[in-house]
Design a protein around this motif. Structure first.
Motif, mmCIF file in Angstrom:
data_model
loop_
_atom_site.group_PDB
_atom_site.id
_atom_site.type_symbol
_atom_site.label_atom_id
_atom_site.label_comp_id
_atom_site.label_asym_id
_atom_site.label_seq_id
_atom_site.Cartn_x
_atom_site.Cartn_y
_atom_site.Cartn_z
ATOM 1 N N THR A 1 -7.975 -8.563 16.021
ATOM 2 C CA THR A 1 -6.822 -8.363 16.909
ATOM 3 C C THR A 1 -5.531 -8.639 16.154
ATOM 4 O OG1 THR A 1 -8.114 -8.954 18.865
ATOM 5 C CG2 THR A 1 -5.718 -9.099 19.061
ATOM 6 N N ARG A 2 -5.539 -9.693 15.335
ATOM 7 C CA ARG A 2 -4.357 -10.026 14.534
ATOM 8 C C ARG A 2 -4.083 -8.939 13.495
ATOM 9 N NH1 ARG A 2 -5.758 -14.907 13.390
ATOM 10 N NH2 ARG A 2 -6.486 -14.602 11.261
ATOM 11 N N LEU A 3 -5.141 -8.419 12.883
ATOM 12 C CA LEU A 3 -4.999 -7.342 11.900
ATOM 13 C C LEU A 3 -4.292 -6.141 12.520
ATOM 14 C CD1 LEU A 3 -5.652 -5.678 9.312
ATOM 15 C CD2 LEU A 3 -7.890 -5.210 10.325
ATOM 16 N N TYR A 4 -4.802 -5.665 13.652
ATOM 17 C CA TYR A 4 -4.257 -4.432 14.234
ATOM 18 C C TYR A 4 -2.932 -4.655 14.953
ATOM 19 C CZ TYR A 4 -8.379 -1.963 12.790
ATOM 20 O OH TYR A 4 -9.351 -1.393 11.999
ATOM 21 N N ALA A 5 -2.615 -5.896 15.253
ATOM 22 C CA ALA A 5 -1.309 -6.194 15.844
ATOM 23 C C ALA A 5 -0.196 -6.097 14.804
ATOM 24 C CB ALA A 5 -1.319 -7.594 16.458
ATOM 25 N N HIS A 6 -0.560 -6.249 13.520
ATOM 26 C CA HIS A 6 0.465 -6.308 12.473
ATOM 27 C C HIS A 6 0.422 -5.171 11.461
ATOM 28 C CE1 HIS A 6 0.288 -10.579 13.803
ATOM 29 N NE2 HIS A 6 1.580 -10.477 13.656
ATOM 30 N N VAL A 7 -0.759 -4.627 11.169
ATOM 31 C CA VAL A 7 -0.888 -3.731 10.016
ATOM 32 C C VAL A 7 -0.038 -2.464 10.151
ATOM 33 C CG1 VAL A 7 -2.922 -2.501 10.898
ATOM 34 C CG2 VAL A 7 -2.548 -2.681 8.428
ATOM 35 N N LEU A 8 0.158 -1.965 11.357
ATOM 36 C CA LEU A 8 0.937 -0.745 11.535
ATOM 37 C C LEU A 8 2.403 -1.015 11.832
ATOM 38 C CD1 LEU A 8 -1.667 1.354 13.544
ATOM 39 C CD2 LEU A 8 -1.155 1.462 11.102
ATOM 40 N N LYS A 9 2.792 -2.267 11.761
ATOM 41 C CA LYS A 9 4.197 -2.624 11.999
ATOM 42 C C LYS A 9 4.878 -3.144 10.748
ATOM 43 C CE LYS A 9 3.582 -3.479 16.884
ATOM 44 N NZ LYS A 9 3.633 -4.365 18.011
ATOM 45 N N LYS A 10 4.133 -3.179 9.650
ATOM 46 C CA LYS A 10 4.681 -3.690 8.395
ATOM 47 C C LYS A 10 4.642 -2.601 7.327
ATOM 48 C CE LYS A 10 3.309 -8.511 9.215
ATOM 49 N NZ LYS A 10 4.642 -9.096 9.116
ATOM 50 N N SER A 11 5.605 -2.654 6.419
ATOM 51 C CA SER A 11 5.616 -1.694 5.307
ATOM 52 C C SER A 11 4.733 -2.153 4.155
ATOM 53 C CB SER A 11 7.052 -1.500 4.810
ATOM 54 O OG SER A 11 7.798 -0.791 5.763
ATOM 55 N N LEU A 12 4.297 -3.397 4.182
ATOM 56 C CA LEU A 12 3.379 -3.913 3.164
ATOM 57 C C LEU A 12 2.383 -4.828 3.854
ATOM 58 C CD1 LEU A 12 2.672 -4.226 0.088
ATOM 59 C CD2 LEU A 12 4.062 -6.300 0.148
ATOM 60 N N PHE A 13 1.106 -4.569 3.644
ATOM 61 C CA PHE A 13 0.081 -5.406 4.262
ATOM 62 C C PHE A 13 -1.046 -5.600 3.260
ATOM 63 C CE2 PHE A 13 -3.306 -6.766 7.019
ATOM 64 C CZ PHE A 13 -2.661 -7.463 8.029
ATOM 65 N N LEU A 14 -1.418 -6.844 3.032
ATOM 66 C CA LEU A 14 -2.500 -7.182 2.102
ATOM 67 C C LEU A 14 -3.709 -7.617 2.908
ATOM 68 C CD1 LEU A 14 -3.390 -7.624 -0.864
ATOM 69 C CD2 LEU A 14 -2.563 -9.980 -0.646
ATOM 70 N N LEU A 15 -4.799 -6.882 2.768
ATOM 71 C CA LEU A 15 -6.032 -7.192 3.483
ATOM 72 C C LEU A 15 -7.012 -7.826 2.504
ATOM 73 C CD1 LEU A 15 -7.698 -6.997 6.087
ATOM 74 C CD2 LEU A 15 -8.348 -4.678 5.397
ATOM 75 N N THR A 16 -7.378 -9.070 2.767
ATOM 76 C CA THR A 16 -8.276 -9.796 1.873
ATOM 77 C C THR A 16 -9.514 -10.260 2.645
ATOM 78 O OG1 THR A 16 -7.263 -11.961 2.306
ATOM 79 C CG2 THR A 16 -6.317 -10.634 0.526
ATOM 80 N N GLY A 17 -10.541 -10.612 1.903
ATOM 81 C CA GLY A 17 -11.755 -11.113 2.538
ATOM 82 C C GLY A 17 -12.892 -11.147 1.547
ATOM 83 N N ARG A 18 -13.940 -11.862 1.900
ATOM 84 C CA ARG A 18 -15.127 -11.955 1.042
ATOM 85 C C ARG A 18 -15.839 -10.602 0.982
ATOM 86 N NH1 ARG A 18 -15.583 -15.892 4.688
ATOM 87 N NH2 ARG A 18 -17.352 -14.818 5.651
ATOM 88 N N PRO A 19 -16.660 -10.394 -0.053
ATOM 89 C CA PRO A 19 -17.482 -9.181 -0.089
ATOM 90 C C PRO A 19 -18.338 -9.097 1.171
ATOM 91 C CG PRO A 19 -17.557 -10.302 -2.215
ATOM 92 C CD PRO A 19 -16.825 -11.215 -1.273
ATOM 93 N N GLY A 20 -18.363 -7.932 1.784
ATOM 94 C CA GLY A 20 -19.165 -7.754 2.991
ATOM 95 C C GLY A 20 -18.487 -8.181 4.270
ATOM 96 N N SER A 21 -17.216 -8.563 4.188
ATOM 97 C CA SER A 21 -16.519 -9.048 5.384
ATOM 98 C C SER A 21 -15.929 -7.918 6.224
ATOM 99 C CB SER A 21 -15.414 -10.035 4.987
ATOM 100 O OG SER A 21 -14.455 -9.416 4.156
ATOM 101 N N GLY A 22 -16.032 -6.684 5.744
ATOM 102 C CA GLY A 22 -15.589 -5.552 6.547
ATOM 103 C C GLY A 22 -14.245 -4.962 6.159
ATOM 104 N N LYS A 23 -13.753 -5.293 4.967
ATOM 105 C CA LYS A 23 -12.436 -4.777 4.548
ATOM 106 C C LYS A 23 -12.420 -3.248 4.506
ATOM 107 C CE LYS A 23 -12.357 -6.978 0.629
ATOM 108 N NZ LYS A 23 -13.662 -7.658 0.743
ATOM 109 N N THR A 24 -13.405 -2.657 3.829
ATOM 110 C CA THR A 24 -13.431 -1.204 3.683
ATOM 111 C C THR A 24 -13.591 -0.527 5.036
ATOM 112 O OG1 THR A 24 -14.381 -1.411 1.460
ATOM 113 C CG2 THR A 24 -14.597 0.720 2.540
ATOM 114 N N PHE A 25 -14.408 -1.097 5.901
ATOM 115 C CA PHE A 25 -14.605 -0.547 7.248
ATOM 116 C C PHE A 25 -13.285 -0.471 7.998
ATOM 117 C CE2 PHE A 25 -15.532 -1.001 11.781
ATOM 118 C CZ PHE A 25 -16.439 0.034 11.971
ATOM 119 N N GLU A 26 -12.507 -1.556 7.951
ATOM 120 C CA GLU A 26 -11.232 -1.578 8.675
ATOM 121 C C GLU A 26 -10.186 -0.695 7.990
ATOM 122 O OE1 GLU A 26 -11.401 -2.605 11.516
ATOM 123 O OE2 GLU A 26 -13.015 -4.079 11.494
#
Length: 204
Positions: free
Chosen positions: A76-101
């Motif tokens: 919810t936090r990801l999608y509340a911010h990712v389309l409102k910022k000109s720069l967004f860094l998505l981090t996470g452990r392998p298998g945490s779903g980064k590529t999916f999102e």
């Protein structure tokens, strides 16, 4: 200047840089700071609550002890911010779903009629991401390596002529509306500088 080294005293320690590396670091910092002060506000009708709920139902069946509340909060936090910022860094452990999102974000931008440039540092990473995008979004969008992207746009010279690169006007740069950089931790500073100095984030 003909100096090859940049000497930077900081907090009682003296750091020695190759001057062109230090200059590249400063330039990247400026570009990042400029992007972080802008708002994006992409116009989209996507229902992310439904997307998050579908993900939860799927993961609940496959992962013992799945923390539904934490997952819902993070997404919810990801999608509340990712389309409102000109720069967004998505981090996470392998298998945490980064590529999916990331593929969901790409799909959202494409459905909104926006152009998306997807780049990766290696051919293997670009191929993998292209396959995932095709499987999950049914969109015709190929990821490129950074090198291939620059050469395709006639910017191969930028690797050897930083002086010319730094003097480019905005009109001479490659126009990119949305940029997705996969595996960004694998991109070395010099290549990142060349990429960011070669593009402008613009619709026009």
């Amino acid at each position: 200047s003909d100096l090859k080294l940049a000497i930077v005293p900081q907090d009682g320690t003296t750091y020695f840089y190759l001057k062109h590396i230090r200059d590249a670091e400063i330039q990247i910092k400026g570009i990042v700071e400029e992007l972080t002060t802008k708002r994006a506000d992409h116009k989209t009708q996507h229902d992310f609550k439904t997307h998050i709920q579908q993900s939860i139902e799927s993961l609940r069946q496959r992962i013992p002890g799945f923390d539904e509340a934490l997952f819902r909060e993070e997404r919810t936090r990801l999608y509340a911010h990712v389309l409102k910022k000109s720069l967004f860094l998505l981090t996470g452990r392998p298998g945490s779903g980064k590529t999916f999102e990331v593929t969901k974000i790409i799909e959202t931008l494409l459905d909104a009629g926006e152009a998306v440039t997807v780049l990766a540092p290696t051919g293997k990473a670009a191929l993998r991401l292209s396959q995932v995008i095709a499987e999950r979004t049914k969109k015709e969008l190929k990821a490129d390596t950074i090198d291939r992207f620059l050469f395709k746009n006639d910017f191969g010279w930028a690797y050897d002529d930083w002086e010319r690169l730094d003097k480019l006007s905005n009109k001479e740069k490659i126009t990119v509306e949305n940029l997705v950089l996969d595996e960004s931790s694998m991109i070395d500073l010099e290549k990142l500088k060349i990429l960011l100095a070669s593009i402008r984030f613009d619709k026009e």
